[in-house]
Design a protein around this motif. Structure first.
Motif, mmCIF file in Angstrom:
data_model
loop_
_atom_site.group_PDB
_atom_site.id
_atom_site.type_symbol
_atom_site.label_atom_id
_atom_site.label_comp_id
_atom_site.label_asym_id
_atom_site.label_seq_id
_atom_site.Cartn_x
_atom_site.Cartn_y
_atom_site.Cartn_z
ATOM 1 N N GLU A 291 0.840 -1.203 0.000
ATOM 2 C CA GLU A 291 0.000 0.000 0.000
ATOM 3 C C GLU A 291 0.875 1.254 0.000
ATOM 4 O OE1 GLU A 291 -2.351 -0.569 3.472
ATOM 5 O OE2 GLU A 291 -3.722 -2.011 2.524
ATOM 6 N N GLU A 292 1.980 1.221 0.751
ATOM 7 C CA GLU A 292 2.893 2.365 0.810
ATOM 8 C C GLU A 292 3.525 2.635 -0.554
ATOM 9 O OE1 GLU A 292 5.028 5.381 3.107
ATOM 10 O OE2 GLU A 292 3.199 4.202 3.422
ATOM 11 N N LYS A 295 1.219 4.659 -2.548
ATOM 12 C CA LYS A 295 1.162 6.021 -2.015
ATOM 13 C C LYS A 295 2.375 6.829 -2.473
ATOM 14 C CE LYS A 295 -1.466 4.799 2.161
ATOM 15 N NZ LYS A 295 -1.387 4.661 3.649
ATOM 16 N N ASN A 298 1.985 8.093 -5.818
ATOM 17 C CA ASN A 298 1.086 9.249 -5.823
ATOM 18 C C ASN A 298 1.659 10.458 -5.100
ATOM 19 O OD1 ASN A 298 -1.052 8.059 -7.314
ATOM 20 N ND2 ASN A 298 -1.716 6.941 -5.503
ATOM 21 N N LYS A 300 3.819 10.549 -2.060
ATOM 22 C CA LYS A 300 4.290 10.487 -0.677
ATOM 23 C C LYS A 300 5.791 10.196 -0.627
ATOM 24 C CE LYS A 300 3.548 8.150 3.741
ATOM 25 N NZ LYS A 300 2.864 7.075 4.480
#
Length: 321
Positions: A291-292, A295, A298, A300
């Motif tokens: 999931e990280e 992110k 996107n 992060k």
């Protein structure tokens, strides 16, 4: 989004399983030069599998590199040259690091490096408590498991952890040192005793006793081995204001209430262990890591980078020498 998982051994299958679970609207393909393994994964996960990247007939957005570490550098470079974001398992050697970092910047693509303990709730709890306490502390940490038990379904000589360059103790160090430095501080100095105490046919030490001094005053004793017949991950952290002990799983984390003298279990969330793995292998941390990655795509900032890993591998080289 189209994702390719290269290397369909245990880690590749884990990534496929978790991608299908956590990320909607994905098309996943697999690559493995072992045709038997590729066919097995294709049937088990209902995906198309190929022998090489050149055989894939769809546009790819991301590539997960799950092969043995010695091959990572070249595969990452090829993935970036194909304008793909890259998720890499730990590398253990820094081959093509600088070139691939520069290529990722040129292509404006994410180059993401796995460091699973950073996503474990237990490590995050310990990290929070140590930084809240703000006083130098001492830790004792032991990580070990008998090497033939890591992948009993594989011939040990065909498994990269039996290779001197990518050996099992080195892998443990590469897994653990990033979170240790994140929590206890940059490593300033190490004292090392290393030995081979088993009868395993290995050309590298199977046991390391490491004293670590961190630049902020924290100190630790870290034992790493591939000898222990019981898989072990056990830690104690203490100073005059804090005592924490952890047995490797979410339900084995305890903190002492100094005022009452009671040792209380700390609840840190869910736990999922896949059949066939040691009890301290929590699938949820791998899930959070995936999931990280998305992110970071996107925008992060990543929790751990290839640049930081250069320093980690430098420390490991010092420990081994």
């Amino acid at each position: 989004m189209n994702i390719c998982v290269i290397g369909l051994g245990s880690m590749g299958k884990r990534r496929i399983r978790l991608l299908k679970k956590t990320v909607p609207n994905l098309t996943i393909v697999g690559i493995d030069s072992n045709s038997t393994r590729a066919h097995s994964v294709s049937e088990e996960y209902c995906i198309n599998c190929y022998a090489t990247l050149d055989d894939v007939d769809i546009h790819l957005d991301c590539i997960f590199v799950c092969t043995s570490p010695r091959s990572h550098g070249k595969i990452i470079r090829e993935a970036l040259e194909r304008h793909c974001h890259v998720f890499s398992e730990i590398n253990l050697i820094d081959e093509l690091y600088v070139e691939n970092i520069q290529l990722a910047e040129k292509e404006h693509k994410v180059l993401f490096l796995s460091s699973t303990p950073l996503y474990k709730a237990e490590m995050q709890f310990i990290d929070k408590r140590i930084k809240q306490n703000k006083k130098p502390c001492v830790y004792q940490y032991h990580v070990g498991q008998y090497l033939p038990d890591w992948h009993p379904w594989d011939n040990l000589k065909d498994f990269f952890v039996s290779d001197k360059i990518t050996n099992g103790c080195r892998e443990y160090l590469a897994i653990e040192l990033p979170w240790i430095q994140n929590t206890f501080g940059k490593i300033n100095h190490v004292n090392v005793i290393k030995k081979k105490i088993s009868n395993l046919d290995l050309d590298f030490p199977d046991t390391y006793l490491i004293q670590i001094e961190h630049e902020n005053g924290n100190v630790g004793n870290f034992i790493v081995d591939v000898v222990s017949r019981q898989a072990v991950k056990r830690m104690e952290v203490f100073n005059e204001d804090i005592y924490i002990k952890w047995g490797g799983t979410p339900d084995s984390l305890f903190e002492k209430d100094i005022s009452s003298g009671e040792l209380n279990q700390v609840q840190v969330g869910e736990y999922l262990c896949e059949q066939g793995y040691a009890t301290f292998v929590n699938e949820l941390a791998y899930e959070k890591e995936i999931e990280e990655f998305f992110k970071v795509i996107n925008g992060k900032q990543p929790m751990y980078t290839f640049e930081q890993d250069i320093e980690t591998l430098r420390i490991i080289d010092i420990i081994e020498k």
